[in-house]
Motif scaffolding. Structure first.
Motif, PDB file in Angstrom:
ATOM      1  N   GLY A 149     -73.931 -16.333 -12.547  1.00  0.00           N
ATOM      2  CA  GLY A 149     -74.885 -17.389 -12.855  1.00  0.00           C
ATOM      3  C   GLY A 149     -75.728 -17.737 -11.642  1.00  0.00           C
ATOM      4  O   GLY A 149     -75.348 -17.470 -10.494  1.00  0.00           O
ATOM      5  N   ALA A 150     -76.871 -18.349 -11.888  1.00  0.00           N
ATOM      6  CA  ALA A 150     -77.843 -18.602 -10.826  1.00  0.00           C
ATOM      7  C   ALA A 150     -77.291 -19.511  -9.728  1.00  0.00           C
ATOM      8  O   ALA A 150     -77.463 -19.250  -8.535  1.00  0.00           O
ATOM      9  CB  ALA A 150     -79.111 -19.197 -11.426  1.00  0.00           C
ATOM     10  N   GLU A 151     -76.623 -20.585 -10.105  1.00  0.00           N
ATOM     11  CA  GLU A 151     -76.144 -21.554  -9.112  1.00  0.00           C
ATOM     12  C   GLU A 151     -75.059 -20.949  -8.226  1.00  0.00           C
ATOM     13  O   GLU A 151     -75.082 -21.099  -7.002  1.00  0.00           O
ATOM     14  CB  GLU A 151     -75.609 -22.800  -9.815  1.00  0.00           C
ATOM     15  N   GLN A 152     -74.103 -20.246  -8.841  1.00  0.00           N
ATOM     16  CA  GLN A 152     -73.032 -19.638  -8.048  1.00  0.00           C
ATOM     17  C   GLN A 152     -73.571 -18.506  -7.176  1.00  0.00           C
ATOM     18  O   GLN A 152     -73.139 -18.344  -6.031  1.00  0.00           O
ATOM     19  CB  GLN A 152     -71.927 -19.110  -8.963  1.00  0.00           C
ATOM     20  N   THR A 172     -77.547  -3.077 -21.071  1.00  0.00           N
ATOM     21  CA  THR A 172     -78.660  -2.170 -20.776  1.00  0.00           C
ATOM     22  C   THR A 172     -80.001  -2.876 -20.588  1.00  0.00           C
ATOM     23  O   THR A 172     -81.038  -2.222 -20.549  1.00  0.00           O
ATOM     24  CB  THR A 172     -78.796  -1.140 -21.904  1.00  0.00           C
ATOM     25  N   SER A 173     -79.981  -4.209 -20.440  1.00  0.00           N
ATOM     26  CA  SER A 173     -81.249  -4.922 -20.270  1.00  0.00           C
ATOM     27  C   SER A 173     -81.861  -4.624 -18.901  1.00  0.00           C
ATOM     28  O   SER A 173     -81.192  -4.766 -17.877  1.00  0.00           O
ATOM     29  CB  SER A 173     -81.026  -6.430 -20.403  1.00  0.00           C
ATOM     30  N   PRO A 174     -83.163  -4.233 -18.875  1.00  0.00           N
ATOM     31  CA  PRO A 174     -83.808  -3.988 -17.577  1.00  0.00           C
ATOM     32  C   PRO A 174     -84.335  -5.256 -16.918  1.00  0.00           C
ATOM     33  O   PRO A 174     -84.855  -5.191 -15.800  1.00  0.00           O
ATOM     34  CB  PRO A 174     -84.966  -3.059 -17.961  1.00  0.00           C
ATOM     35  N   ALA A 175     -84.206  -6.408 -17.601  1.00  0.00           N
ATOM     36  CA  ALA A 175     -84.780  -7.655 -17.082  1.00  0.00           C
ATOM     37  C   ALA A 175     -83.732  -8.732 -16.823  1.00  0.00           C
ATOM     38  O   ALA A 175     -84.072  -9.803 -16.326  1.00  0.00           O
ATOM     39  CB  ALA A 175     -85.822  -8.184 -18.055  1.00  0.00           C
ATOM     40  N   GLN A 176     -82.456  -8.485 -17.158  1.00  0.00           N
ATOM     41  CA  GLN A 176     -81.414  -9.505 -16.992  1.00  0.00           C
ATOM     42  C   GLN A 176     -81.270  -9.871 -15.524  1.00  0.00           C
ATOM     43  O   GLN A 176     -81.259  -9.005 -14.653  1.00  0.00           O
ATOM     44  CB  GLN A 176     -80.092  -8.982 -17.552  1.00  0.00           C
ATOM     45  N   ARG A 177     -81.130 -11.165 -15.240  1.00  0.00           N
ATOM     46  CA  ARG A 177     -81.064 -11.639 -13.854  1.00  0.00           C
ATOM     47  C   ARG A 177     -79.636 -11.943 -13.413  1.00  0.00           C
ATOM     48  O   ARG A 177     -79.341 -11.915 -12.220  1.00  0.00           O
ATOM     49  CB  ARG A 177     -81.939 -12.883 -13.679  1.00  0.00           C
ATOM     50  N   MET A 206     -63.869 -17.219  -3.246  1.00  0.00           N
ATOM     51  CA  MET A 206     -63.235 -17.220  -4.555  1.00  0.00           C
ATOM     52  C   MET A 206     -64.323 -17.342  -5.623  1.00  0.00           C
ATOM     53  O   MET A 206     -65.001 -18.379  -5.727  1.00  0.00           O
ATOM     54  CB  MET A 206     -62.265 -18.395  -4.670  1.00  0.00           C
ATOM     55  N   LEU A 207     -64.505 -16.306  -6.429  1.00  0.00           N
ATOM     56  CA  LEU A 207     -65.555 -16.296  -7.434  1.00  0.00           C
ATOM     57  C   LEU A 207     -65.018 -16.730  -8.795  1.00  0.00           C
ATOM     58  O   LEU A 207     -63.830 -16.604  -9.080  1.00  0.00           O
ATOM     59  CB  LEU A 207     -66.166 -14.896  -7.553  1.00  0.00           C
ATOM     60  N   ASP A 208     -65.920 -17.225  -9.618  1.00  0.00           N
ATOM     61  CA  ASP A 208     -65.630 -17.556 -11.016  1.00  0.00           C
ATOM     62  C   ASP A 208     -66.567 -16.706 -11.872  1.00  0.00           C
ATOM     63  O   ASP A 208     -67.744 -17.021 -12.029  1.00  0.00           O
ATOM     64  CB  ASP A 208     -65.859 -19.051 -11.255  1.00  0.00           C
ATOM     65  N   MET A 209     -66.049 -15.607 -12.413  1.00  0.00           N
ATOM     66  CA  MET A 209     -66.853 -14.673 -13.194  1.00  0.00           C
ATOM     67  C   MET A 209     -66.622 -14.869 -14.692  1.00  0.00           C
ATOM     68  O   MET A 209     -66.871 -13.960 -15.492  1.00  0.00           O
ATOM     69  CB  MET A 209     -66.528 -13.240 -12.771  1.00  0.00           C
ATOM     70  N   TYR A 221     -69.584 -18.711 -16.237  1.00  0.00           N
ATOM     71  CA  TYR A 221     -71.035 -18.551 -16.334  1.00  0.00           C
ATOM     72  C   TYR A 221     -71.413 -17.195 -16.937  1.00  0.00           C
ATOM     73  O   TYR A 221     -72.545 -16.739 -16.798  1.00  0.00           O
ATOM     74  CB  TYR A 221     -71.648 -18.686 -14.933  1.00  0.00           C
ATOM     75  N   LYS A 222     -70.493 -16.585 -17.636  1.00  0.00           N
ATOM     76  CA  LYS A 222     -70.651 -15.222 -18.138  1.00  0.00           C
ATOM     77  C   LYS A 222     -71.642 -15.173 -19.304  1.00  0.00           C
ATOM     78  O   LYS A 222     -71.661 -16.042 -20.172  1.00  0.00           O
ATOM     79  CB  LYS A 222     -69.278 -14.716 -18.592  1.00  0.00           C
TER      80      LYS A 222
END
Length: 507
Positions: free
Chosen positions: A331-334, A321-326, A307-310, A313-314
Motif C-alpha cells: 500500500g502507498a502509506e506503508q 498482469t496489470s501494466p499500470a498497478q502501483r 517488519m512488514l504487513d503484506m 493493504y493487499k
C-alpha cells in the motif's frame, strides 16, 4: 482449581494431602488455592535498547505486576505496575518496560494481584536481552506456520519440538514470519501416518471448526500456548511478530466475500477485524495508536529489522498482469514509510521481514497470492510495487538488504541477480525462506525470473502435506559477528541440524 471447585467441596473430597503440601490448616489452604493464576506462560517482545513488552494472561480479573532485575534471583528488582486484566481482552494484558539498560540480559517475573485484596498469584519468570548500543555479536532465528493442515499438538510425539531446537541456539529474539495460528484449520483427534503410526492431536472446541467469532479466534492462540515447548521458548526468547493469512483464513485480502460453505460469516473484513483483535491480545506486539503492524525494530548499529504487513493493504488476488498497478502488497502509506526508514537507517544490515516471498510463484487457484506471477518478464501487477522499492533503494544507496520469509512450507536460499533479470534497476540481494514450525510441508514453488531469482539451495518434502512426524520442518538462524560485521545465515531442520550456510560480507 478455581473458586467454584472449592465451593463445591472438590478440594476437600480429594483428601488432605493438598493441605499438607500447602503448609497450613484448611482455611489457609482454601485461601491459597483461590489466588489468581497465570494460565499460558509469559512472553516478551519488541525489545529495543531501553524498552520491552511483557505479556501474560490470568484466569480471572487481576492486576499484572512485572519485576525486572539483572539477577535471576531478583535481588534489587524493580516492580512495574501493569494493567488490570479483564474479560474485555480475554484476561490478557501487556506491560511496557521502560528505562532498561542496553545490551544486557535481564530477568523478569510476572505475578497477579487479585482485586479482592486476596493473595497474589504464583510468579512466572522470563528472560530477555536488550538491544546493544555498541557492536556485539547478534543471533536470531526465524520461521512461521504453526498447527496447519491438521497437524496440531501431539504430546506423544514431543509436541512442538522445533522450539527446543530454536531455543538451543540461544537467540536474542525470534522473528515470527506469520501464520502463528491456523484459524481456518480444524483438527481431528487422530490422523493416520504413512508408516502405520497415528498422529494424536490435542483438540479443543475452538480447534474443531474454522474460527469465525472473536471467542473462536482467541481460542486459536490459547490452543498453541498449551504446548510446553512453546511456553518455555516464549519465556526465554523475545518475539518480533508479524501476521500473514491464516491468522484469519487462507489467502485472504480486504473486501473479499467468501463462497466457502463452512463459513456463515462471508465478509472477510468482519473476520479480519476479529482475528486482528485476538492477535493483538495474544502476542507481545507494541503498536502505534493507529493499530498498524508495520514497524522498525532497531537492534544496535549492526541491525535494523523492518517488519512488514503484506496482508492489511493487499489488493484482490488476480492474474497479476496489470501494466499500470502501483501497489498491492504494502500500500502507498506503508511503501512511503519503508522507503523513508530504509533511507534513514544507519544500521549495517537491513533485514526485511516479509510474510510473503518476493520471487516465488504462490498460486491462489487461477490467481496469484504473492507478487510473482510467472511470466519472467517486465514487472506487472504487484511486481511493480516491489520493482519501485528496489530501484528506490539503489538510487539512495541503501546497502545490505536481506529478505526473510516463511509461508511456502519448505526452506530455500534465493539470490536475486540483476544480470539475470528482466528488470535490472536494483542491487543484488538475498532472500531466505524457512518453515514450517509445525504444519504440513509442501513445495517447491517455481521461481519467477522478473527479478533474476537464482535458486542456491532448497530442501523440500517427498510429498504434499508431509507431517511433522516425518521431519521437513525448518527454521533459519542469522548470526552477525560484531567485529567483522559478517552476517551468516544458516538453514536448520527440526532437530537443529544445519542444512545450508551462507556468509554475507557487508558492502
Amino acid at each position: 482449581m478455581d473458586r467454584r471447585t472449592v465451593l463445591r467441596g472438590g478440594l476437600v473430597t480429594t483428601g488432605g494431602a493438598a493441605f499438607t503440601l500447602l503448609g497450613g490448616g484448611p482455611a489457609s489452604a482454601l485461601l491459597r488455592m483461590d489466588r489468581p493464576r497465570l494460565t499460558h506462560g509469559v512472553q516478551s517482545g519488541d525489545v529495543t535498547a531501553h524498552e520491552a513488552v511483557v505479556w501474560a494472561r490470568s484466569d480471572r480479573p487481576a492486576r499484572m505486576l512485572v519485576e525486572v532485575s539483572r539477577r535471576p534471583d531478583f535481588r534489587n528488582a524493580r516492580t512495574v505496575r501493569g494493567p488490570v486484566l479483564t474479560p474485555g481482552t480475554d484476561l490478557t494484558g501487556k506491560t511496557l518496560l521502560r528505562g532498561l539498560p542496553p545490551g544486557e540480559e535481564l530477568h523478569y517475573r510476572v505475578r497477579l494481584d487479585g482485586l479482592d485484596q486476596g493473595p497474589a498469584s504464583e510468579p512466572l519468570a522470563g528472560r530477555l536481552r536488550t538491544a546493544p548500543r555498541g557492536r556485539r555479536d547478534l543471533r536470531f532465528v526465524w520461521s512461521g506456520d504453526l498447527a496447519g493442515q491438521g497437524w496440531g499438538i501431539d504430546p506423544g510425539l514431543g509436541g512442538y519440538r522445533i522450539f527446543k531446537a530454536m531455543g538451543a541456539t540461544d537467540p536474542d529474539f525470534f522473528l515470527c514470519s506469520g501464520d502463528l495460528v491456523y484459524s481456518d484449520g480444524p483438527l481431528s483427534e487422530t490422523v493416520p501416518l504413512p508408516d502405520g503410526r497415528t498422529w494424536r492431536n490435542v483438540v479443543t472446541p475452538e480447534k474443531s471448526a474454522v474460527a469465525q467469532t472473536l471467542a473462536e479466534y482467541r481460542g486459536q492462540f490459547r490452543y498453541n500456548l498449551q504446548d510446553a515447548n512453546l511456553r518455555a521458548f516464549n519465556a526465554q526468547v523475545p518475539m518480533l511478530y508479524q501476521w500473514d493469512d491464516h491468522e484469519t483464513l487462507n489467502n485472504w485480502y480486504p473486501g473479499e466475500i467468501l463462497d466457502l460453505p463452512q463459513y456463515t460469516e462471508k465478509r472477510v473484513d468482519v473476520l479480519a477485524r476479529r482475528s486482528r483483535q485476538a492477535m493483538f491480545e495474544y502476542t507481545p506486539v507494541r503498536t502505534a495508536r493507529s493499530g498498524r503492524l508495520y514497524r522498525r525494530i532497531s537492534y544496535g548499529p549492526l541491525l535494523d529489522v523492518f517488519m512488514l504487513d503484506m496482508r492489511t493493504y493487499k489488493s484482490p488476488n488476480d492474474a497479476g498482469t496489470s501494466p499500470a498497478q502501483r501497489d498491492g502488497l504494502l500500500g502507498a502509506e506503508q511503501s512511503a514509510w519503508l522507503k523513508r526508514e530504509l533511507r534513514d537507517s544507519k544500521a549495517t544490515w537491513k533485514v526485511i521481514a516479509a510474510d510473503l516471498p518476493i520471487g516465488l510463484i504462490v498460486p491462489d487457484g487461477t490467481a496469484q497470492e504473492s507478487a510473482a506471477q510467472g511470466d519472467d518478464g517486465a514487472p506487472l501487477g504487484r511486481e511493480r510495487e516491489i520493482a519501485d522499492l528496489l530501484s528506490y533503494a539503489r538510487r539512495h544507496r541503501v546497502r545490505n538488504m536481506v529478505w526473510l520469509t516463511a509461508d511456502v512450507h519448505y526452506t530455500a536460499a534465493h539470490y536475486y541477480d540483476p544480470a539475470k533479470a528482466a528488470f535490472t534497476d536494483f542491487d543484488p540481494f538475498w532472500e531466505f525462506v524457512s518453515g514450517p514450525l509445525n504444519a504440513g510441508a509442501f513445495g517447491p514453488n517455481e521461481l519467477d525470473g522478473t527479478f533474476g531469482g537464482v535458486l542456491k539451495f532448497q530442501k523440500v518434502p517427498p510429498h504434499a502435506n508431509t507431517s511433522p512426524a516425518e521431519g521437513y520442518q525448518f527454521f533459519g538462524e542469522v548470526e552477525i559477528e560484531g567485529e567483522s560485521e559478517v552476517l551468516t545465515v544458516r538453514l536448520r531442520d527440526l532437530d537443529g541440524a544445519v542444512l545450508y550456510t551462507q556468509p554475507l560480507t557487508p558492502r
